[in-house]
Design an enzyme around this catalytic site. Sequence first.
Site, short mmCIF file in Angstrom:
data_model
loop_
_atom_site.label_atom_id
_atom_site.label_comp_id
_atom_site.label_asym_id
_atom_site.label_seq_id
_atom_site.Cartn_x
_atom_site.Cartn_y
_atom_site.Cartn_z
N SER A 1 3.44 -2.25 10.36
CA SER A 1 4.90 -2.35 10.51
C SER A 1 5.47 -3.70 10.11
O SER A 1 6.38 -4.22 10.74
CB SER A 1 5.32 -1.97 11.94
N HIS B 1 -9.48 1.29 5.34
CA HIS B 1 -8.16 1.46 5.97
C HIS B 1 -8.30 2.39 7.18
O HIS B 1 -9.09 3.35 7.15
CB HIS B 1 -7.17 2.04 4.96
N LYS C 1 0.25 4.30 -0.29
CA LYS C 1 -0.34 5.50 0.32
C LYS C 1 -0.08 6.73 -0.57
O LYS C 1 -0.11 6.60 -1.79
CB LYS C 1 0.18 5.67 1.75
N GLU D 1 -6.55 4.73 8.22
CA GLU D 1 -6.31 6.15 7.96
C GLU D 1 -7.55 6.83 7.40
O GLU D 1 -7.68 8.05 7.46
CB GLU D 1 -5.10 6.30 7.02
N GLU E 1 -5.34 -5.02 10.84
CA GLU E 1 -4.32 -4.01 11.04
C GLU E 1 -4.56 -3.29 12.36
O GLU E 1 -5.34 -2.32 12.41
CB GLU E 1 -4.35 -2.98 9.91
N ASN F 1 0.88 -1.18 0.00
CA ASN F 1 0.00 0.00 0.00
C ASN F 1 0.91 1.22 0.00
O ASN F 1 1.51 1.55 1.02
CB ASN F 1 -0.89 -0.05 1.26
N GLY G 1 2.60 2.14 10.89
CA GLY G 1 3.55 3.23 10.73
C GLY G 1 4.29 3.59 12.00
O GLY G 1 4.93 4.64 12.08
#
Length: 252
Positions: free
Chosen positions: A213, A95, A11, A97, A167, A9, A173
């Site tokens: 990660s 996701h 991003k 985010e 996730e 991904n 991250g």
Amino acid sequence: MRTPFIVGNWKMHGTRAEAVALAGAVRKAAEGAPEVEVGVAPPFPFIEAVSGICAGGRVKVGGQDCHSEAKGAFTGSTAGPMLRDLGCAFVIVGHSERRHGLGESDECVGKKLRAALASGLIPIACVGELLEERERGATEHVVRRQLQAAFEGLNADLAGRCVVAYEPVWAIGTGRTATPAQAQEVHSDIRRFLGRLLGDPVASTVRIQYGGSVKADNIDALMTQPDIDGALVGGASLDAAAFTRIVQFQRS
Ligand code: PGA
């Protein structure tokens, strides 16, 4: 029996030239891992260029999100059929985010998952708990709630085309990966819950990726877990050497 599926991904990173170069490296990496399905999700403006590089190879190209409608007055949004038109095979929905950064609800993610299926895309449905939710012992509750909203009422055929990505938000991250045992515990609960919602035959075929990660030096241990069927990789997928090693993981 479940083909491992590793997805990068990307991003909101890179230039068109960087995307093209990275796609070339991933294409090569995938050739060295014939038993692994490999995908990349570039930023929307680079999808067409990346699709061109990946055409005829083993790498699937996907979107990082899609709208819940197939068309309409939705400024700035991208519809599932548009992604198909550009050669996409899959799309990430829900996701963290977008759930936590942009306020997407469970219901919204469920609509996007259905829209993706209706356009012939494989949805990768992301689920996962916040650190605060894990600390108060709510991980299972949160993940089950997200799964229920995404999958409830889908027939077995459609549900069987979906991929789930677990996730944990605190691992994305941050360099703080869930341990293989922590991830396995949630993955096996996801499979059990999908079995209740959709029936065991479907639940046993749905692939569940781990994300948060994932790096070259932890992929092998994660992939030895029985219910971890692949990975959704953010940061490390931008580094050709690291992502190559991830795609070519070794189950010890
Ligand atoms: P990360 O991102 O690998 O950089 O933690 C994972 C993701 O957001 O899918």
